[in-house]
Design a protein around this motif. Structure first.
Motif, mmCIF file in Angstrom:
data_model
loop_
_atom_site.group_PDB
_atom_site.id
_atom_site.type_symbol
_atom_site.label_atom_id
_atom_site.label_comp_id
_atom_site.label_asym_id
_atom_site.label_seq_id
_atom_site.Cartn_x
_atom_site.Cartn_y
_atom_site.Cartn_z
ATOM 1 N N UNK A 2 9.217 -21.690 -7.558
ATOM 2 C CA UNK A 2 9.736 -22.434 -8.572
ATOM 3 C C UNK A 2 8.827 -24.041 -8.531
ATOM 4 N N UNK A 3 8.409 -24.384 -7.478
ATOM 5 C CA UNK A 3 7.748 -25.667 -7.385
ATOM 6 C C UNK A 3 6.188 -25.379 -8.188
ATOM 7 N N UNK A 4 5.773 -24.116 -8.116
ATOM 8 C CA UNK A 4 4.705 -23.843 -9.062
ATOM 9 C C UNK A 4 4.919 -23.958 -10.422
ATOM 10 N N UNK A 5 6.221 -23.403 -10.872
ATOM 11 C CA UNK A 5 6.744 -23.395 -12.313
ATOM 12 C C UNK A 5 7.024 -24.648 -12.728
ATOM 13 N N UNK A 6 7.521 -25.662 -11.855
ATOM 14 C CA UNK A 6 7.669 -26.770 -12.134
ATOM 15 C C UNK A 6 6.533 -27.893 -12.337
ATOM 16 N N UNK A 7 5.620 -27.572 -11.374
ATOM 17 C CA UNK A 7 4.366 -28.645 -11.018
ATOM 18 C C UNK A 7 3.138 -28.068 -12.101
ATOM 19 N N UNK A 28 10.451 -27.965 -17.346
ATOM 20 C CA UNK A 28 11.941 -28.392 -17.324
ATOM 21 C C UNK A 28 13.031 -27.049 -17.021
ATOM 22 N N UNK A 29 12.567 -26.028 -17.318
ATOM 23 C CA UNK A 29 13.406 -24.788 -16.787
ATOM 24 C C UNK A 29 13.264 -24.726 -15.376
ATOM 25 N N UNK A 30 12.005 -24.894 -14.677
ATOM 26 C CA UNK A 30 12.014 -24.581 -13.452
ATOM 27 C C UNK A 30 12.721 -25.747 -12.554
ATOM 28 N N UNK A 31 12.558 -26.816 -13.129
ATOM 29 C CA UNK A 31 13.221 -28.049 -12.563
ATOM 30 C C UNK A 31 14.889 -28.015 -12.331
ATOM 31 N N UNK A 32 15.228 -27.358 -13.649
ATOM 32 C CA UNK A 32 16.858 -26.963 -13.707
ATOM 33 C C UNK A 32 17.236 -26.038 -12.671
ATOM 34 N N UNK A 33 16.259 -24.959 -12.414
ATOM 35 C CA UNK A 33 16.498 -23.886 -11.564
ATOM 36 C C UNK A 33 16.500 -24.548 -10.147
ATOM 37 N N UNK A 34 15.519 -25.497 -9.810
ATOM 38 C CA UNK A 34 15.468 -26.058 -8.455
ATOM 39 C C UNK A 34 16.726 -27.038 -8.326
ATOM 40 N N UNK A 35 16.809 -27.839 -9.145
ATOM 41 C CA UNK A 35 17.819 -28.816 -8.934
ATOM 42 C C UNK A 35 19.387 -28.301 -9.017
ATOM 43 N N UNK A 36 19.541 -27.286 -9.530
ATOM 44 C CA UNK A 36 21.005 -27.037 -9.984
ATOM 45 C C UNK A 36 21.467 -25.459 -9.486
ATOM 46 N N UNK A 37 20.759 -24.568 -10.135
ATOM 47 C CA UNK A 37 20.877 -23.264 -10.056
ATOM 48 C C UNK A 37 20.647 -22.741 -8.618
ATOM 49 N N UNK A 38 19.663 -23.150 -8.297
ATOM 50 C CA UNK A 38 19.379 -22.574 -6.875
ATOM 51 C C UNK A 38 20.006 -22.847 -5.773
ATOM 52 N N UNK A 39 20.468 -24.204 -5.755
ATOM 53 C CA UNK A 39 21.384 -24.507 -4.547
ATOM 54 C C UNK A 39 22.690 -23.800 -4.819
ATOM 55 N N UNK A 40 23.235 -23.594 -6.070
ATOM 56 C CA UNK A 40 24.474 -22.620 -6.142
ATOM 57 C C UNK A 40 24.181 -21.594 -5.793
#
Length: 161
Positions: free
Chosen positions: A51-56, A82-94
């Motif tokens: 996900x960091x690769x997809x975000x950065x 943005x889709x990766x950041x959404x995944x990192x910040x919201x979906x993955x923790x859930x």
């Protein structure tokens, strides 16, 4: 500006290659090859890097562009990131929280026996909720892959052969 072209190609190649390989080769093979718990542990270790690769990655691609990025190019890279950041910040923790709850039930009540816990029906609501959020995560991942792939068309139109 021409000195940026090799960096741009490398940034694009790494981002595209790493994310597509993880999404469509490594993860499916691991899912088929590993028991559920070990697969989850592997994903918990590799997903942050993915996900960091997809975000950065798209940010590096934009920063190294040796030409003026078009609105389409910028939109594709922003959407990918943005889709990766959404995944990192919201979906993955859930998803991680739901997996933790699931394994807590299995370990505390069923002595680690996943099949017995599933058969009891006790995991049904946790598994349903995880399935929903995992689906959102997969859509976010595919969106990131599609948009960075589409950026490749923008890039190929800019190359002079």
């Amino acid at each position: 500006m021409q000195y940026l072209l090799p960096l741009h190609i490398l940034a694009y190649g790494y981002t595209f290659g790493a994310t597509t390989f993880e999404s469509f080769v490594a993860s499916p093979i691991a899912l088929k090859s590993l028991p559920r718990r070990q697969f989850g542990e592997l994903q918990a270790s590799t997903l942050p890097v993915h996900l960091a690769t997809q975000a950065i990655g798209p940010m590096l691609i934009a920063a190294t562009a040796p030409y003026s990025l078009s609105t389409i190019g910028i939109s594709l890279l922003v959407t990918s990131s943005a889709s990766a950041i959404f995944n990192i910040a919201y979906v993955s923790p859930l998803c991680a929280d739901l997996k933790s709850k699931r394994w807590h039930v299995i370990d505390s009540k069923y002595n680690g026996d996943d099949k017995a816990a599933v058969a009891s029906g006790e995991l049904k609501s946790i598994d349903a909720e995880f399935g929903k959020w995992h689906g959102v995560s997969m859509i976010s991942n595919v969106l990131s892959v599609i948009t960075v792939t589409a950026y490749g068309l923008v890039l190929s139109g800019k190359l002079k052969i």
